[in-house]
Structure formats: C-alpha cells, structure tokens
Design a protein around this motif. Structure first.
Motif, PDB file in Angstrom:
ATOM      1  N   GLU A  57      66.280  25.480  25.431  1.00  0.00           N
ATOM      2  CA  GLU A  57      68.014  24.654  26.192  1.00  0.00           C
ATOM      3  C   GLU A  57      66.853  24.012  27.377  1.00  0.00           C
ATOM      4  O   GLU A  57      66.729  22.756  28.137  1.00  0.00           O
ATOM      5  N   SER A  58      66.233  25.237  27.876  1.00  0.00           N
ATOM      6  CA  SER A  58      64.929  24.811  29.326  1.00  0.00           C
ATOM      7  C   SER A  58      63.962  24.456  28.570  1.00  0.00           C
ATOM      8  O   SER A  58      63.748  22.681  30.233  1.00  0.00           O
ATOM      9  N   PRO A  63      64.755  16.424  32.470  1.00  0.00           N
ATOM     10  CA  PRO A  63      63.759  14.990  31.498  1.00  0.00           C
ATOM     11  C   PRO A  63      62.595  15.233  31.841  1.00  0.00           C
ATOM     12  O   PRO A  63      61.416  15.070  31.105  1.00  0.00           O
ATOM     13  N   GLU A  64      61.869  15.755  32.875  1.00  0.00           N
ATOM     14  CA  GLU A  64      60.736  15.826  33.151  1.00  0.00           C
ATOM     15  C   GLU A  64      59.568  16.669  32.063  1.00  0.00           C
ATOM     16  O   GLU A  64      58.364  16.135  31.990  1.00  0.00           O
ATOM     17  N   LEU A  65      60.557  17.293  31.809  1.00  0.00           N
ATOM     18  CA  LEU A  65      59.636  18.439  30.299  1.00  0.00           C
ATOM     19  C   LEU A  65      60.256  18.088  28.713  1.00  0.00           C
ATOM     20  O   LEU A  65      59.038  17.679  28.480  1.00  0.00           O
ATOM     21  N   ARG A  66      60.809  17.176  28.582  1.00  0.00           N
ATOM     22  CA  ARG A  66      61.297  17.007  27.678  1.00  0.00           C
ATOM     23  C   ARG A  66      60.363  15.748  26.860  1.00  0.00           C
ATOM     24  O   ARG A  66      60.415  15.287  25.507  1.00  0.00           O
ATOM     25  N   GLN A  67      59.890  15.083  28.375  1.00  0.00           N
ATOM     26  CA  GLN A  67      59.265  13.481  28.228  1.00  0.00           C
ATOM     27  C   GLN A  67      57.746  14.164  27.245  1.00  0.00           C
ATOM     28  O   GLN A  67      56.939  13.163  27.532  1.00  0.00           O
ATOM     29  N   LYS A  68      57.121  15.747  27.898  1.00  0.00           N
ATOM     30  CA  LYS A  68      55.699  15.946  27.436  1.00  0.00           C
ATOM     31  C   LYS A  68      55.528  16.012  25.597  1.00  0.00           C
ATOM     32  O   LYS A  68      56.322  16.293  25.121  1.00  0.00           O
ATOM     33  N   PRO A  69      55.321  15.022  25.167  1.00  0.00           N
ATOM     34  CA  PRO A  69      55.125  14.873  23.729  1.00  0.00           C
ATOM     35  C   PRO A  69      54.818  16.130  23.322  1.00  0.00           C
ATOM     36  O   PRO A  69      55.695  17.129  22.194  1.00  0.00           O
ATOM     37  N   TRP A 344      62.061  35.940  27.953  1.00  0.00           N
ATOM     38  CA  TRP A 344      62.832  35.335  29.135  1.00  0.00           C
ATOM     39  C   TRP A 344      62.787  35.448  30.334  1.00  0.00           C
ATOM     40  O   TRP A 344      63.994  34.475  30.824  1.00  0.00           O
ATOM     41  N   GLY A 345      62.356  36.437  30.552  1.00  0.00           N
ATOM     42  CA  GLY A 345      62.349  36.509  32.360  1.00  0.00           C
ATOM     43  C   GLY A 345      60.655  34.653  33.047  1.00  0.00           C
ATOM     44  O   GLY A 345      61.668  33.998  34.263  1.00  0.00           O
ATOM     45  N   VAL A 346      60.671  34.356  31.672  1.00  0.00           N
ATOM     46  CA  VAL A 346      59.242  33.053  32.190  1.00  0.00           C
ATOM     47  C   VAL A 346      60.141  31.706  31.914  1.00  0.00           C
ATOM     48  O   VAL A 346      60.294  30.703  32.751  1.00  0.00           O
ATOM     49  N   LYS A 347      61.599  31.792  31.217  1.00  0.00           N
ATOM     50  CA  LYS A 347      62.697  31.196  31.050  1.00  0.00           C
ATOM     51  C   LYS A 347      63.072  30.557  32.111  1.00  0.00           C
ATOM     52  O   LYS A 347      63.159  29.325  32.594  1.00  0.00           O
ATOM     53  N   TYR A 348      63.315  31.638  32.220  1.00  0.00           N
ATOM     54  CA  TYR A 348      64.674  31.588  33.760  1.00  0.00           C
ATOM     55  C   TYR A 348      63.315  31.221  35.426  1.00  0.00           C
ATOM     56  O   TYR A 348      64.191  30.962  36.679  1.00  0.00           O
ATOM     57  N   PHE A 349      62.374  31.937  35.316  1.00  0.00           N
ATOM     58  CA  PHE A 349      61.568  31.404  35.855  1.00  0.00           C
ATOM     59  C   PHE A 349      61.312  30.108  36.251  1.00  0.00           C
ATOM     60  O   PHE A 349      61.631  29.339  37.686  1.00  0.00           O
ATOM     61  N   LEU A 350      60.680  29.300  34.812  1.00  0.00           N
ATOM     62  CA  LEU A 350      61.122  27.754  34.672  1.00  0.00           C
ATOM     63  C   LEU A 350      61.703  27.234  35.665  1.00  0.00           C
ATOM     64  O   LEU A 350      62.044  26.349  35.886  1.00  0.00           O
ATOM     65  N   ASP A 351      63.024  27.758  34.831  1.00  0.00           N
ATOM     66  CA  ASP A 351      64.580  26.940  35.400  1.00  0.00           C
ATOM     67  C   ASP A 351      64.789  26.806  36.746  1.00  0.00           C
ATOM     68  O   ASP A 351      65.528  25.840  37.671  1.00  0.00           O
ATOM     69  N   ALA A 352      64.366  28.268  37.127  1.00  0.00           N
ATOM     70  CA  ALA A 352      64.864  28.123  38.857  1.00  0.00           C
ATOM     71  C   ALA A 352      63.823  27.339  39.470  1.00  0.00           C
ATOM     72  O   ALA A 352      64.119  26.829  40.412  1.00  0.00           O
TER      73      ALA A 352
END
Length: 364
Positions: A57-58, A63-69, A344-352
């Motif tokens: 999900e993250s 958009p800035e992430l999903r544009q990376k191949p 999952w901690g890294v996931k929420y860090f990334l989202d933050a």
C-alpha cells in the motif's frame, strides 16, 4: 521529541531513500517475495503476509514512489506472492510465513490494502477478485454488533479492527458493494458506541491479554487511524469528534512528557520504553489531522515526531540489513520488538516522511 521545526527537505529525502532500500533488501532476503523483519540475533525472518500487504500500500499510494520501476516491480512481486498464499476461505494467515497459522481477520484486512492499491495503480482484475473474496469472508464472520470474534488474534475481541474496517469500506466504494460498507460502518459504530471512554481512551485495544488495561501505542494508533480514515471517508462528524478526542489526548501526552511512551492506561498515564513504530503511526495520524483541520497544533506535533524518527533511523551505509531501518523500541532492548527492525515499523516511518511535503509546504 521537543523540536517542532520542519525538517530539512534533503534530510527527509535521504531518509526516504534509505528506508526504501531497507525494505527492498528485506524482500530480497527470501525467495517468496514478501517483506521480512531483521532480528539482531537470528537475521532475517520469513516474510510476513499481513505487513507485506500494507507495505505494498505504501509503495503504491505515493506517486513519487510508484513511478520508480524498482518499486513497481517490488510491489508486483509481493502481490503475486500474496495471491499465491490466499486461503480457500479468502483470508490470509496470521504471523510469519513459517508459522503457518490459520487465517486472521486483522491480517486479512491489511492484505486488502495492498491489493486495492495494486488494482488501482498496476491494473489487473485478479487483485480486485482476491480482495472481494477476502471481504466476503470478513463479512460472513462478523458479529451482528459489528465486532469480529472469530478468526481473531488470541481469540480476543479488539477495537483495532477499525484498521480492517477502513479498507473494507474503501473496497465497498470501489465495487459499489453496500454490504462491505455496512460491515465497516457497524464496526465503527460499535467502537465509538461502546468501547471509547469520554477521554478518548480505547477499551480492548491491546494485542495481548495481560496488558489490555494499558495498551501499547502501536495498537492504540491502529485503532485511531482506522477510525479516523472511516470518519474522513464518510464525513461522519461523530466518528471524527471521537478520533479527535483520542488524538488530542495523545498530543497532550506528547507535550507533557516531551515524548510518547510505549503504553497508556485509561488515565492516559504513560509507561514503558518508547515504541518507535507507534511513534511513526502517530506522526501519520497528526499529519492527516493537520491536512484536514489546517491547524498548526497538529503540524507542530507531526514535526516533533518526525524529527525524533529522523534522529533514530539507522544510518550505516554498506550494511543493508541495518541501513535505513528503525528499531521497534528505543532503547533497542525495549519491550516492543526488542533487538529487531520490524518491517512494518519501516513502513510507517516511510509514510510519516512522505507526508512531510504536504504538511510543511502547504499554505496555512
């Protein structure tokens, strides 16, 4: 957690890139395609279906992430693995892959999150089909009062299933399935109507039996974030007021103690070492509240947590199983995921971190 100044953009960008590389390395640590946790004593675990779902999900929601191949490829690989291990019931197992547990409500809801982003951004009816099979199962086992008491962790009824109800409602909107939406609404009504104290403290919010009288910040945040997302999606003022009450209590605890503690009892008295994962989740919540209310108090609270997180991200270039990660607790040996970097901690860090541009570049 006292610095409420906006972090430097280049520092946030570097932190995001490091976190992404940590996640990609954790995925590469196994042949299945899911994301693993790093244990300082035992190395990488097997992949975790639940958290793989909301990591995807993250990776795709920004958009800035999903544009990376390489990010799209990572998400596709993870989703293909999740499709392959879906249970005949429609659910997904609890725990790590090697534990081979039965399907669990909460874990299934988190996989739905990833599948929905996959459907929207990668295309493919098979993602939506898998999500609807899972939702059909969730609806079929929900108690008439709105909670789940079957296929739940430790066989305990818990309020953090609002974090299941939120993606269930989103799926209902995408598929125009009123049954999914109704199930989500019932869950939120049950939580607000019978599980929330006037001061915003959630009853039955912990992921244990022993500590349910003082739930961990991690599961408090799950409960609050799910309720907040439902309130924002539906426009329900009662739910929004309830979420705001809880968030305000957390913000007050942050300002009083100059940090968020690991557990909170019904007086909002904080105890235990810092749960870094919960801190990151609260940063996400404060960001959402700032974007909704345009209030400086939420921006300041968000920045206090982000600056703390930036200070605690591990920076060890050349050591990929550490570099970019963030430990479950501070100190490292604290009670939540001790001596581990939970994915999952890294996931929420990334989202933050990803909310930073919206929170700090927005006109007030």
């Amino acid at each position: 957690m006292t610095d409420h100044r906006p972090p430097a953009n280049d520092e946030v960008e570097s932190a995001v890139e490091s976190a992404l590389q940590w996640l990609l390395h954790s995925q590469a640590s196994n042949s299945e395609g899911g994301f693993a946790t790093y244990d300082f004593a035992g190395g990488y675990t097997s992949p975790y279906p639940e958290t793989t779902g909301y990591i995807v999900e993250s990776l795709l929601m920004w958009p800035e992430l999903r544009q990376k191949p390489e990010i799209r490829q990572s998400a596709e690989k993870a989703l293909q693995w999740l499709l392959a291990i879906q249970k005949p019931s429609g659910g997904w197992q609890g725990g790590y892959l090697h534990e081979n547990r039965p399907e669990i409500v909460f874990n299934t809801g988190q996989v739905i999150r990833g599948l929905l982003e996959g459907y929207v951004h990668l295309g493919g009816q098979h993602y939506l089909d898998a999500a609807t099979r899972a939702a059909d199962w969730l609806v079929s086992i929900q108690h008439p009062e709105g909670y789940w008491n079957r296929h739940v962790y430790l066989n305990e009824i818990r309020v953090y299933d609002t974090y299941v109800a939120a993606p269930l409602y989103k799926l209902g909107k995408i598929t125009e399935n009123q049954g999914y939406k109704d199930a989500a609404l019932k869950n939120a009504n049950w939580v607000v109507g019978s599980q929330l104290l006037k001061n915003g403290w959630f009853q039955n919010a912990d992921n244990s039996k022993k500590h349910n009288h003082r739930p961990i910040l991690h599961t408090i945040a799950y409960s609050l974030d799910g309720l907040l997302d439902l309130a924002l999606a539906t426009g329900d003022g009662v739910w929004l007021d309830a979420a705001l009450t809880t968030a305000t209590a957390l913000k007050a605890a942050l300002l009083q103690d100059k940090r968020l503690k690991g557990r909170y009892d019904k007086r909002w008295y904080g105890q235990r070492s810092i749960c870094n994962t919960g801190v990151a989740q609260c940063a996400v919540i404060f960001a959402k509240l700032h974007l909704h209310y345009r209030a400086k108090i939420w921006k300041d609270a968000y920045n206090m947590l982000v600056n703390y997180l930036l200070h605690h991200q591990i920076r060890t270039p050349g050591v990929p199983y550490l570099h970019g990660g963030i430990t479950g607790s501070s100190p490292l040996w604290g009670r939540y995921e001790p001596f581990r970097i939970p994915n999952w901690g890294v996931k929420y860090f990334l989202d933050a971190m990803m909310y930073n541009s919206e929170v700090n570049c927005q006109k007030q």
